[in-house]
Design a protein around this motif. Structure first.
Motif, PDB file in Angstrom:
ATOM      1  N   SER A   8      -6.745  11.480  31.290  1.00  0.00           N
ATOM      2  CA  SER A   8      -6.021  12.166  30.212  1.00  0.00           C
ATOM      3  C   SER A   8      -4.726  12.742  30.746  1.00  0.00           C
ATOM      4  N   GLU A   9      -3.806  13.060  29.815  1.00  0.00           N
ATOM      5  CA  GLU A   9      -2.555  13.668  30.216  1.00  0.00           C
ATOM      6  C   GLU A   9      -2.800  15.096  30.717  1.00  0.00           C
ATOM      7  N   ARG A  10      -1.870  15.568  31.536  1.00  0.00           N
ATOM      8  CA  ARG A  10      -1.949  16.940  32.047  1.00  0.00           C
ATOM      9  C   ARG A  10      -1.919  17.916  30.883  1.00  0.00           C
ATOM     10  N   THR A  11      -2.863  18.797  30.836  1.00  0.00           N
ATOM     11  CA  THR A  11      -2.942  19.768  29.758  1.00  0.00           C
ATOM     12  C   THR A  11      -2.536  21.141  30.272  1.00  0.00           C
ATOM     13  N   THR A  12      -2.182  22.016  29.358  1.00  0.00           N
ATOM     14  CA  THR A  12      -1.817  23.364  29.739  1.00  0.00           C
ATOM     15  C   THR A  12      -2.819  24.333  29.123  1.00  0.00           C
ATOM     16  N   TYR A  13      -2.494  25.598  29.172  1.00  0.00           N
ATOM     17  CA  TYR A  13      -3.400  26.628  28.688  1.00  0.00           C
ATOM     18  C   TYR A  13      -2.884  27.216  27.389  1.00  0.00           C
ATOM     19  N   ASP A 202       7.235  26.736  25.549  1.00  0.00           N
ATOM     20  CA  ASP A 202       5.904  26.210  25.847  1.00  0.00           C
ATOM     21  C   ASP A 202       5.122  27.283  26.609  1.00  0.00           C
ATOM     22  N   PRO A 203       3.800  27.168  26.696  1.00  0.00           N
ATOM     23  CA  PRO A 203       3.001  28.230  27.303  1.00  0.00           C
ATOM     24  C   PRO A 203       3.429  28.635  28.709  1.00  0.00           C
ATOM     25  N   GLU A 204       3.763  27.658  29.546  1.00  0.00           N
ATOM     26  CA  GLU A 204       4.156  27.999  30.915  1.00  0.00           C
ATOM     27  C   GLU A 204       5.474  28.759  30.953  1.00  0.00           C
TER      28      GLU A 204
END
Length: 351
Positions: A8-13, A202-204
């Motif tokens: 899967s693609e890299r996910t974030t939080y 974005d979250p980051e």
């Protein structure tokens, strides 16, 4: 070598916010009992001594106990146990602590050390000395966790409960209650500002903007909890919970003021543009956008005195546009990309 990625693609939080004057109380106890960093805080060392001396003798004894055993950490753990909204008032939090079964009080007081240690955390709370030792072995390098775990698993649970109740109630009534409305307004301003940018970053990027530090996703962390605080400024304090990274981050300068001046730019914005408003610093920014460089490499490339280059780098670092990685400097490109958004937010005529 050819690689076919079937993962899967890299996910974030997911980023969430929480605020309550109760966090300000628990963090106030934490910082007041941590004398080693008093010289790094916005308030002078004498301020923290005066706060303790202003408490009733019975509460002063509990502060001394918290200093010896780091039980302010227990208060923070318990404050994280809300269901929908953080504990908004002292009464509800104290009621929660009073009704906790002894085993659950110990379990919640013990630090989260990763999913692999959760079974040992539960068994240690039940009285298993072998599991207590496993927890201690998992955090040998931590400043105080080993001693903290030993205390939580050996102290009489009712003694711990009464200590927490007297400590929190005494500190809150003396230092939070008299300014509770002002503190709540300050926290509400801060949360409104950060949530206003949540859809634009974005979250980051949002975490980096709020805390001043980058936090890349970790496989086991699905949620980041941002909790604003003023008492620990300028520090950001990190903590961990199951599936969650917690940042108690400093309230922005502009949100400390009771009266908001819509024409007063955020200090971070002013610092950024001041740092970039110089030909040599812009040269450095472009060089560092291309690659990481040492002070010596920058000095040679710019043909300037090392002390002058160091001064320019210090300004860029103070504006959080440049950071170090060992002996090398690198551009915080995400911080730069946020500047148009922050400027747009400030220039927004609807505010």
């Amino acid at each position: 070598m050819k690689v076919w990625n079937i993962g899967s693609e890299r996910t974030t939080y997911e980023v969430q916010f929480a605020f309550s004057p109760l966090f300000e109380a628990a963090l106030g106890i934490a910082v007041a009992t941590y004398e080693q960093i008093h010289h790094t805080l916005e308030q002078p060392p004498a301020h923290w001594r005066e706060l303790i001396e202003a408490l009733p003798p019975a509460v002063q004894r509990e502060v001394a106990y918290a200093k010896a055993h780091n039980t302010w950490k227990t208060l923070l753990h318990l404050l994280h146990q809300y269901r929908q909204q953080p504990f908004a008032e002292l009464k509800s939090f104290l009621g929660y602590v009073r009704q906790l079964p002894e085993e659950e009080l110990r379990y919640q007081a013990l630090p989260f050390l990763g999913e692999a240690q959760q079974a040992s955390r539960r068994k240690a709370a039940q009285g298993s000395s072998a599991d207590r030792e496993l927890l201690q072995a998992a955090c040998r390098s931590h400043l105080f966790f080993e001693r903290y775990i030993a205390h939580i698993t050996s102290v009489d649970a009712e003694e711990l409960r009464q200590h927490l109740l007297v400590l929190m109630e005494g500190w809150y009534q003396a230092h939070i209650e008299p300014q509770e409305e002002r503190i709540c307004r300050m926290l509400e301003r801060e949360i409104a500002q950060k949530r206003g940018m949540q859809e634009k970053l974005d979250p980051e990027a949002l975490v980096e903007w709020a805390t001043g530090a980058s936090y890349p996703p970790e496989p086991t962390v699905t949620r980041v909890l941002l909790i604003p605080q003023a008492v620990y400024r300028p520090w950001t304090v990190q903590a961990d919970d199951a599936g969650c990274k917690i940042f108690y981050y400093p309230v922005a300068d502009e949100n400390l003021r009771e009266q908001i001046d819509p024409y007063q730019p955020p200090q971070t914005l002013v610092q950024s543009f001041k740092a970039l408003g110089d030909e040599q610093r812009l040269r450095m920014a472009k060089m560092l956008a291309k690659q990481e460089l040492t002070l010596q490499e920058l000095t040679e490339a710019l043909q300037m005195a090392k002390s002058t280059v160091h001064h320019h780098l210090s300004m860029l670092r103070s504006a959080r546009l440049v950071e170090t990685s060992g002996t090398r400097y690198r551009l915080r490109s995400q911080a730069l990309s946020q500047l148009p958004l922050l400027l747009g937010q400030f220039l927004d005529t609807d505010k």
